[in-house]
Motif scaffolding. Sequence first.
Motif, PDB file in Angstrom:
ATOM      1  N   ALA A 389       0.817  -1.215   0.000  1.00 45.91           N
ATOM      2  CA  ALA A 389       0.000   0.000   0.000  1.00 45.91           C
ATOM      3  C   ALA A 389       0.846   1.258   0.000  1.00 45.91           C
ATOM      4  O   ALA A 389       0.388   2.317  -0.434  1.00 45.91           O
ATOM      5  CB  ALA A 389      -0.932   0.006   1.204  1.00 45.91           C
ATOM      6  N   THR A 390       2.099   1.185   0.481  1.00 49.53           N
ATOM      7  CA  THR A 390       2.976   2.362   0.481  1.00 49.53           C
ATOM      8  C   THR A 390       3.817   2.447  -0.789  1.00 49.53           C
ATOM      9  O   THR A 390       4.704   3.291  -0.882  1.00 49.53           O
ATOM     10  CB  THR A 390       3.915   2.358   1.701  1.00 49.53           C
ATOM     11  N   GLY A 391       3.559   1.553  -1.764  1.00 52.87           N
ATOM     12  CA  GLY A 391       4.286   1.602  -3.023  1.00 52.87           C
ATOM     13  C   GLY A 391       5.616   0.875  -3.006  1.00 52.87           C
ATOM     14  O   GLY A 391       6.390   0.973  -3.966  1.00 52.87           O
ATOM     15  N   GLN A 392       5.898   0.115  -1.972  1.00 60.45           N
ATOM     16  CA  GLN A 392       7.149  -0.631  -1.883  1.00 60.45           C
ATOM     17  C   GLN A 392       7.005  -1.963  -2.612  1.00 60.45           C
ATOM     18  O   GLN A 392       6.046  -2.704  -2.397  1.00 60.45           O
ATOM     19  CB  GLN A 392       7.499  -0.879  -0.412  1.00 60.45           C
ATOM     20  N   THR A 393       7.976  -2.284  -3.459  1.00 60.75           N
ATOM     21  CA  THR A 393       8.002  -3.583  -4.124  1.00 60.75           C
ATOM     22  C   THR A 393       8.809  -4.556  -3.275  1.00 60.75           C
ATOM     23  O   THR A 393       9.967  -4.297  -2.945  1.00 60.75           O
ATOM     24  CB  THR A 393       8.620  -3.477  -5.532  1.00 60.75           C
ATOM     25  N   LEU A 590       8.285   8.184   4.764  1.00 66.00           N
ATOM     26  CA  LEU A 590       7.008   8.105   4.078  1.00 66.00           C
ATOM     27  C   LEU A 590       6.505   9.498   3.738  1.00 66.00           C
ATOM     28  O   LEU A 590       6.648  10.434   4.534  1.00 66.00           O
ATOM     29  CB  LEU A 590       5.995   7.374   4.955  1.00 66.00           C
ATOM     30  N   ASP A 591       5.930   9.624   2.560  1.00 61.32           N
ATOM     31  CA  ASP A 591       5.385  10.904   2.126  1.00 61.32           C
ATOM     32  C   ASP A 591       4.325  11.383   3.113  1.00 61.32           C
ATOM     33  O   ASP A 591       3.433  10.625   3.516  1.00 61.32           O
ATOM     34  CB  ASP A 591       4.776  10.764   0.723  1.00 61.32           C
ATOM     35  N   SER A 592       4.401  12.636   3.509  1.00 58.66           N
ATOM     36  CA  SER A 592       3.511  13.164   4.548  1.00 58.66           C
ATOM     37  C   SER A 592       2.056  13.232   4.103  1.00 58.66           C
ATOM     38  O   SER A 592       1.149  13.269   4.949  1.00 58.66           O
ATOM     39  CB  SER A 592       3.979  14.561   4.988  1.00 58.66           C
ATOM     40  N   GLN A 593       1.801  13.244   2.797  1.00 65.30           N
ATOM     41  CA  GLN A 593       0.431  13.353   2.297  1.00 65.30           C
ATOM     42  C   GLN A 593      -0.159  12.002   1.909  1.00 65.30           C
ATOM     43  O   GLN A 593      -1.345  11.742   2.130  1.00 65.30           O
ATOM     44  CB  GLN A 593       0.392  14.294   1.073  1.00 65.30           C
ATOM     45  N   THR A 594       0.663  11.138   1.325  1.00 64.61           N
ATOM     46  CA  THR A 594       0.147   9.876   0.776  1.00 64.61           C
ATOM     47  C   THR A 594       0.669   8.628   1.488  1.00 64.61           C
ATOM     48  O   THR A 594       0.177   7.529   1.230  1.00 64.61           O
ATOM     49  CB  THR A 594       0.510   9.759  -0.707  1.00 64.61           C
ATOM     50  N   GLY A 595       1.678   8.789   2.340  1.00 67.95           N
ATOM     51  CA  GLY A 595       2.249   7.632   3.011  1.00 67.95           C
ATOM     52  C   GLY A 595       3.066   6.726   2.121  1.00 67.95           C
ATOM     53  O   GLY A 595       3.395   5.598   2.505  1.00 67.95           O
ATOM     54  N   GLN A 596       3.439   7.206   0.937  1.00 68.44           N
ATOM     55  CA  GLN A 596       4.214   6.371   0.015  1.00 68.44           C
ATOM     56  C   GLN A 596       5.690   6.371   0.397  1.00 68.44           C
ATOM     57  O   GLN A 596       6.241   7.389   0.813  1.00 68.44           O
ATOM     58  CB  GLN A 596       4.044   6.862  -1.419  1.00 68.44           C
ATOM     59  N   GLY A 597       6.323   5.206   0.260  1.00 70.68           N
ATOM     60  CA  GLY A 597       7.733   5.087   0.591  1.00 70.68           C
ATOM     61  C   GLY A 597       8.070   3.665   1.001  1.00 70.68           C
ATOM     62  O   GLY A 597       7.273   2.735   0.825  1.00 70.68           O
ATOM     63  N   VAL A 598       9.268   3.497   1.551  1.00 68.43           N
ATOM     64  CA  VAL A 598       9.758   2.177   1.975  1.00 68.43           C
ATOM     65  C   VAL A 598       9.932   2.226   3.495  1.00 68.43           C
ATOM     66  O   VAL A 598      10.995   2.607   3.995  1.00 68.43           O
ATOM     67  CB  VAL A 598      11.089   1.826   1.283  1.00 68.43           C
ATOM     68  N   PRO A 599       8.907   1.847   4.250  1.00 66.12           N
ATOM     69  CA  PRO A 599       8.980   1.996   5.712  1.00 66.12           C
ATOM     70  C   PRO A 599       9.879   0.977   6.398  1.00 66.12           C
ATOM     71  O   PRO A 599      10.416   1.248   7.468  1.00 66.12           O
ATOM     72  CB  PRO A 599       7.527   1.827   6.154  1.00 66.12           C
TER      73      PRO A 599
END
Length: 746
Positions: A389-393, A590-599
Amino acid sequence: MKHVGIDVPKVDALDKVLGNAKYGADLPPEEAVCLKVVRSVKPHAKIVRIEMDGALGVPGVERIFTAKDIPGRNLVGTINKDQPILASDRVRYIGDPVALVAAKSLETAEEAAQKVVVVYEDLPFLTHPEDALKIDAPLIHENGNLLLEFNVIKGDVQAGFREAETVVEETYTTTWVDHAYLEPDAGIAYIDEDERVTVICPTQNVHYDQKEVASALSMLLEKVRIIQCATGGGFGGRLDITVQCLLALAAFHLRKPVKIIYSREEVFQVTSKRHPLKIRYKSGAKRDGTLTAVEVDILGDTGAYASYGSTVAIRSAVHATGPYHIPNVKVKSRMVYTNNPWSGAMRGFGVPQMAFAHESQMDLLAQALKIDPIEIRLKNALSVGSETATGQTLMASVGMDETLRRVKEWKDHATLFKNDPQRPHIRRGTGVGSMWYGIGNTGIANPSTAQMEIDPDGEVRLFTGVADIGQGSDTVLLQIASEAIGLPLQEIRLIRADTALTTDAGATSASRQTYISGNAIVSAVRNLGKEATKQASQLLGLDEKELFFEYGKVKSSEPLTISLPIKEVVRRCGKVLRGEGRFDPETTRLDSQTGQGVPYATYAFATHLAEVEVDVETGKVKVCRVVASHDAGKAINPGNVIGQITGGIAMGIGFALMEEYVPGRTTSFVNYLVPTSKDIPEVIPILVEDKEPSGPFGAKGVGEPALIPSAPAILNAIADAIGERIYHLPANLERVLEAIQKTKST
């Protein structure tokens, strides 16, 4: 491999079995000045004045401390510095510390504490997060009652629901849960021979404690020493400051040894709790079970102080989808201040609550679509190449589908009867619960450090700041060190969790120590090997490039046949050789608006199958058997992993069926129920070892994953047994009977 992947008894087991381990309340000196805290009886009030004359007149009282006696910063907090050591101007929950009595005996301190009079001016107080968010709500902190809002947004959630042929929408709630560690918070403090304020206490992070104490006393870090004593459980409850600053403050002023022991009532009243969450969850799926979208709204109560509230808000949002590939996701997570008891870190950081919700949703979808619950999970399970969901593969070590298959194999071959003709009042059910859990802190720097050294006498020493809280990290880290250096575990001396002797390894939390500190130890051994190789080249008169370190020996490349044990190298060079190690997993913010990233750099996965019996006359639920399939990467110590799984299941039974902290009413284990040995079911552990390439010998972690799937599996099994679902935890007798009544009235 000789030292990992095998069962090794815990290195501290004998001391604990023999009663030799020294916990906080066991520590000398017996003549230490005793401390007792005066606490607020108001949920929210201004402190008008503190009257101490009567208390100071009690024979044996040495001093009474208030906020005015704190020379440095009177605020602590792991993320937000918003919690006073001693309240100065106002109190924010019943139990806030207001004054600290020091006396020659505990009885005297308690008598004096009762004679301290605190005059308050009442303020409006809040007990519901929804009320705290209202425009006209009284402010608990100056920056407002909303601690944090965090969102995870991926794809187009409305389009995903339009694509769905079945939509399920429900609301789930959980309550406060206490850590219920058996050892009360306790410890001692004194000024040592180097004029350091030294505190010995149970803790999960000595270096964090050191920073907070130094800040409170306005001292340099090196003038404060924190040593972890034997710690009787933690589960997150010893990540926050409890007794550390109080002990240090008294020792600093009195220049005498001091001691504090919380009463059990005090532990229940004033230590952190698991965050209560209200979760509105909407799921969409196609007719074949393919998930198309989820929309989740999470509202959490952090109580009077932030503690780990931000972390729980973020982690619960990141894990809201469960271990499934979902193309369209919208999650909003909010954490709110109230005047309730403060909530903090507890095994899972919000993920156990979320797993209860997303696994209930998966069963509801399976029921609506007439698909087997395991099959719908297999159809959507994350795998290598999946995007979260955060765009991490996910690139490796994703054993989710294998945990499901192993549970399915067991279920397919088991004989499970729904009803028992001999006991018509008993209904049987089975339920599945799956989970994923990011190892380590979420999207931030998360390093650990360690050192390995050998002296000319042949003593091998491992230095690590890791706090073992009963989970067995001492043993596992020694196994990793032993395998990395190629020497027997018994030959390595462990020095750990002492700020004067060890460097920062981060907190024992987030299931991170095996993976992160284990890697730091491997790095330290690697650097020690390089130093040994350098010294051997000088001893042998060879080019350093011709030598290499391998499994306890410095060796040469062909055609030479040199093989020199590392201890012999150290003996012959006549000096201590030392290797420093560090590891920080690769993550992104994580992006502050969308939560996208590699947590997280890696994740653990698990599936539990629970079998229960429900007595429809009494509402009693008996968990008969749990099949627990876990992907923890390489099991460094399989027996320890199985122990963690069994303990996690026990804790999960408490979370699912009985544990419920009620502010103002829960004071002891008489009215706070925890599982006993009689509640523990047959446990069938299955270790799925999908090795993590970046982990030490392939390891990840299992501390929190052991707990997380238990409650979802049990609740799904109850629903299977009685034909009605429970949406609020715990599923105690009253709630189970209420659900049974619903089936009778429909």
